[in-house]
Write an enzyme that holds these catalytic residues in place. Structure first.
Site, PDB file in Angstrom:
ATOM      1  N   HIS A  14     -36.368 -48.956 -36.304  1.00 11.40           N
ATOM      2  CA  HIS A  14     -37.607 -49.164 -37.055  1.00 11.40           C
ATOM      3  C   HIS A  14     -38.795 -48.687 -36.212  1.00 11.40           C
ATOM      4  O   HIS A  14     -38.657 -48.265 -35.081  1.00 11.40           O
ATOM      5  CB  HIS A  14     -37.767 -50.620 -37.507  1.00 11.40           C
ATOM      6  CG  HIS A  14     -38.339 -51.556 -36.493  1.00 11.40           C
ATOM      7  ND1 HIS A  14     -39.229 -52.546 -36.820  1.00 11.40           N
ATOM      8  CD2 HIS A  14     -38.134 -51.661 -35.153  1.00 11.40           C
ATOM      9  CE1 HIS A  14     -39.533 -53.225 -35.736  1.00 11.40           C
ATOM     10  NE2 HIS A  14     -38.901 -52.726 -34.721  1.00 11.40           N
ATOM     11  N   CYS A  33     -44.071 -50.435 -29.787  1.00 12.56           N
ATOM     12  CA  CYS A  33     -43.320 -50.582 -31.045  1.00 12.56           C
ATOM     13  C   CYS A  33     -43.706 -49.523 -32.067  1.00 12.56           C
ATOM     14  O   CYS A  33     -43.055 -49.399 -33.104  1.00 12.56           O
ATOM     15  CB  CYS A  33     -43.540 -51.966 -31.653  1.00 12.56           C
ATOM     16  SG  CYS A  33     -42.958 -53.285 -30.590  1.00 12.56           S
ATOM     17  N   HIS A  39     -37.558 -46.878 -32.500  1.00 12.19           N
ATOM     18  CA  HIS A  39     -36.727 -47.582 -31.524  1.00 12.19           C
ATOM     19  C   HIS A  39     -35.815 -48.483 -32.356  1.00 12.19           C
ATOM     20  O   HIS A  39     -35.734 -48.286 -33.578  1.00 12.19           O
ATOM     21  CB  HIS A  39     -37.592 -48.376 -30.515  1.00 12.19           C
ATOM     22  CG  HIS A  39     -38.322 -49.521 -31.106  1.00 12.19           C
ATOM     23  ND1 HIS A  39     -39.452 -49.362 -31.893  1.00 12.19           N
ATOM     24  CD2 HIS A  39     -38.100 -50.860 -31.067  1.00 12.19           C
ATOM     25  CE1 HIS A  39     -39.891 -50.543 -32.292  1.00 12.19           C
ATOM     26  NE2 HIS A  39     -39.081 -51.474 -31.805  1.00 12.19           N
ATOM     27  N   HIS A  41     -33.048 -52.299 -32.726  1.00 13.20           N
ATOM     28  CA  HIS A  41     -32.648 -53.645 -32.298  1.00 13.20           C
ATOM     29  C   HIS A  41     -31.253 -54.005 -32.823  1.00 13.20           C
ATOM     30  O   HIS A  41     -30.821 -53.504 -33.857  1.00 13.20           O
ATOM     31  CB  HIS A  41     -33.631 -54.701 -32.837  1.00 13.20           C
ATOM     32  CG  HIS A  41     -35.017 -54.579 -32.304  1.00 13.20           C
ATOM     33  ND1 HIS A  41     -35.336 -54.848 -31.002  1.00 13.20           N
ATOM     34  CD2 HIS A  41     -36.183 -54.203 -32.899  1.00 13.20           C
ATOM     35  CE1 HIS A  41     -36.640 -54.653 -30.811  1.00 13.20           C
ATOM     36  NE2 HIS A  41     -37.171 -54.252 -31.945  1.00 13.20           N
ATOM     37  N   ASP A  79     -27.646 -52.405 -42.083  1.00 15.55           N
ATOM     38  CA  ASP A  79     -26.883 -52.181 -40.857  1.00 15.55           C
ATOM     39  C   ASP A  79     -26.700 -50.684 -40.594  1.00 15.55           C
ATOM     40  O   ASP A  79     -26.276 -49.930 -41.478  1.00 15.55           O
ATOM     41  CB  ASP A  79     -25.514 -52.859 -40.963  1.00 15.55           C
ATOM     42  CG  ASP A  79     -24.763 -52.790 -39.645  1.00 15.55           C
ATOM     43  OD1 ASP A  79     -25.416 -52.831 -38.586  1.00 15.55           O
ATOM     44  OD2 ASP A  79     -23.520 -52.687 -39.672  1.00 15.55           O
ATOM     45  N   HIS A  80     -27.007 -50.285 -39.361  1.00 16.59           N
ATOM     46  CA  HIS A  80     -26.940 -48.874 -38.973  1.00 16.59           C
ATOM     47  C   HIS A  80     -27.840 -48.022 -39.857  1.00 16.59           C
ATOM     48  O   HIS A  80     -27.484 -46.909 -40.249  1.00 16.59           O
ATOM     49  CB  HIS A  80     -25.498 -48.374 -38.950  1.00 16.59           C
ATOM     50  CG  HIS A  80     -24.741 -48.860 -37.749  1.00 16.59           C
ATOM     51  ND1 HIS A  80     -24.277 -50.145 -37.664  1.00 16.59           N
ATOM     52  CD2 HIS A  80     -24.404 -48.270 -36.573  1.00 16.59           C
ATOM     53  CE1 HIS A  80     -23.673 -50.309 -36.496  1.00 16.59           C
ATOM     54  NE2 HIS A  80     -23.733 -49.195 -35.821  1.00 16.59           N
ATOM     55  N   GLU A 126     -35.136 -60.941 -33.254  1.00 21.86           N
ATOM     56  CA  GLU A 126     -35.316 -59.514 -32.985  1.00 21.86           C
ATOM     57  C   GLU A 126     -34.905 -59.182 -31.555  1.00 21.86           C
ATOM     58  O   GLU A 126     -34.289 -58.152 -31.286  1.00 21.86           O
ATOM     59  CB  GLU A 126     -36.775 -59.140 -33.224  1.00 21.86           C
ATOM     60  CG  GLU A 126     -36.974 -57.654 -33.451  1.00 21.86           C
ATOM     61  CD  GLU A 126     -38.418 -57.321 -33.764  1.00 21.86           C
ATOM     62  OE1 GLU A 126     -38.685 -56.844 -34.874  1.00 21.86           O
ATOM     63  OE2 GLU A 126     -39.300 -57.531 -32.914  1.00 21.86           O
TER      64      GLU A 126
END
Lengths: 139, 139, 139, 139, 139, 139
Positions: A14, A33, A39, A41, A79-80, A126
């Site tokens: 994100h 960020c 980047h 998480h 996810d991914h 996070e």
């Protein structure tokens, strides 16, 4: 009333930024960020539901049913993935942990009613140092 | 000989893919890790060094010195970045956890020699279920 | 309302004892926690604040602002210190986890108001088996 | 009011099933948790009590007193046991995490009153992904 | 050489005892672990393999292939089972963590050779305080 | 050969300093760890022993025997103590994690030989970011 919490995980990219702002302003507000190339998480999601115990089963809700809904409505979509680009329910929103938690609540709320289960809390972790809890609009 | 391990963390985006391959082939080999819009992780990095104890201080190495090097050479370059696009020492490499661990070893090895400290192991934890350890070319 | 939690850590020495009591009485009440030469902990502190989301940023509060206050008002004063001897806001108090949590609440409350943020909970984890939560005087 | 949480652990076998049902029906409802030869867990139990601080000691409750009761009334009865066969307070009940949490609440409630301490929450973690919280009949 | 570790989990019942011994002798040697009605654990299994990196993929081994084998050969046989009664590869053995780790090694070793991957270590965590590592017969 | 690891914990105060040095020099070398009024940690100690399996019991060593020795020789001496002032085997030594780990090794080594068990590794975790491993003088 008894409360049941299910943990799920998803790994996503994100970026925090507002497209109306310059890169400088984005960096001032969001710091690293706002890195333009994203980047990511390992998000950890805790879904808490509440209800009375079904005397037949000893369950508030059958975890298999809860898991199936959470996978279909949330995990398979995030996810991914890139939370800014790939996720319908985050379109046009800043992908802060706060906004992700609220959006997940709104996605899940209705479907849980369908299985006679009340959503109580969405907790989104996070990083090991930062997390968000949301208990719905009226709480 | 005594072994000292320092844990550091970084949050980064990446994508597993080979640009010579079609999207289909990339998906067959790398699965959802080849998502074109990236995904990401909270990487946890364990740097283990070894050496004799300095009798003056009781230390193998002063952690402040080790931390400073790891921050400057690794964390500042990968944290809140895209491992495929933003990181000089990953250029042209598939960003598998294996390749990241080896690249981090190669970045750190020389600088640690400068502070009389021998690198022993780079451990990179990508998710709670998957991790990599590398002990250098000859081990 | 949304709740944001920040984790911070500090390593400190302390001793549980009442100076009006004999060593024997202190030992009877506080056990090994009254060791005259102190003992210590890796304390883990969770600060939870609550508020509405700022639509500009998607944040309840910018974590950088929260962190700065918590560092200046708490962590810099307690980390690598003796809670009985070195910490102004613990002077004259028994350094039980309960009292530390309440004192941290009182130190933080006003400064958070200044950044339009409401303190919700101070959670202090003394060991993996023991922790304290405090929600303010009226809760 | 301040809240104190004590963590305890126990390792136990159990089986989810209703003896009035066929093995097939049990398997349909409870899945692999109905395995006739049992399975087991490292259960993690969090007992939260609440109260005012005793100014003499700085404690809500002396942890030694709380621990003694929890050990005698719960841990000694469930640790390294079969929850369906060996535990008096689970007799005739389905050993779901929900029912175990409620039964532990009922076992502890009275004895904590005796030491002027009010039970606030029983949290039972069955696996890293599943947990239950119970706050008593009226909450 | 690079080392890759995969974590898997299984929840199982077991009992430590030797049928040639009296209950008293079993209790003397194995303590509460010899409870006749079983007890259980959330076992955590770490499988470490080693090898050279495949330059095409950047992988030692494709985790999907490793996972598939570990699921089929181990997890499907032990998860939600009784290790003494339900698991073919533990038949006639004392179900100590040591023996389980060795048996898992022996089950996996051949199949990993088939995918050109060398088993390096089986680590089995029985509780947060106790774990076993096995590196094969010759190590 | 099989390796068994036991985790134990102790909470202690300490200070890094050399009495021959000025406070300034101590602060330059040891930073905030040289605070004159001490600080402290929740130390986590992992003791790894190795040996052949006893076919009678399936154990490398009975954990009860190992625990008893570790408690008597180490934990009872360091838990809720000041490592500089209260611990005989740290007298005159800088209480760095390195020196503590080596001293624990030396305390345990002989007693483990007495129960036919070979010490393999002492791992001491001082904070979640820093840890030490020691494998004896010849390794």
């Amino acid at each position: 009333m008894i409360y049941l919490t299910r943990r799920e995980r998803f790994n996503a990219a994100h970026r925090l930024f507002k497209k109306e702002w310059s890169d400088e302003k984005n960096f001032t507000v969001f710091g690293k960020c706002s890195n333009p190339n994203w980047h990511g998480h390992n998000y950890v999601l805790f879904i808490t539901v509440k209800g009375e115990i079904d005397e037949e089963t000893g369950f508030v809700i059958n975890l298999k049913d809860l898991s199936k809904i959470v996978r279909a409505k949330i995990i398979d979509k995030v996810d991914h993935r890139n939370l800014n680009l790939d996720v319908d329910f985050m379109k046009g929103k800043i992908t802060s942990a706060e906004n992700i938690a609220i959006a997940i609540w709104e996605e899940l709320e209705k479907d849980l009613v369908a299985i006679k289960c009340e959503l109580h809390c969405i907790k989104l972790v996070e990083t090991e140092n930062n997390s968000i809890e949301y208990y719905g609009k009226n709480n």
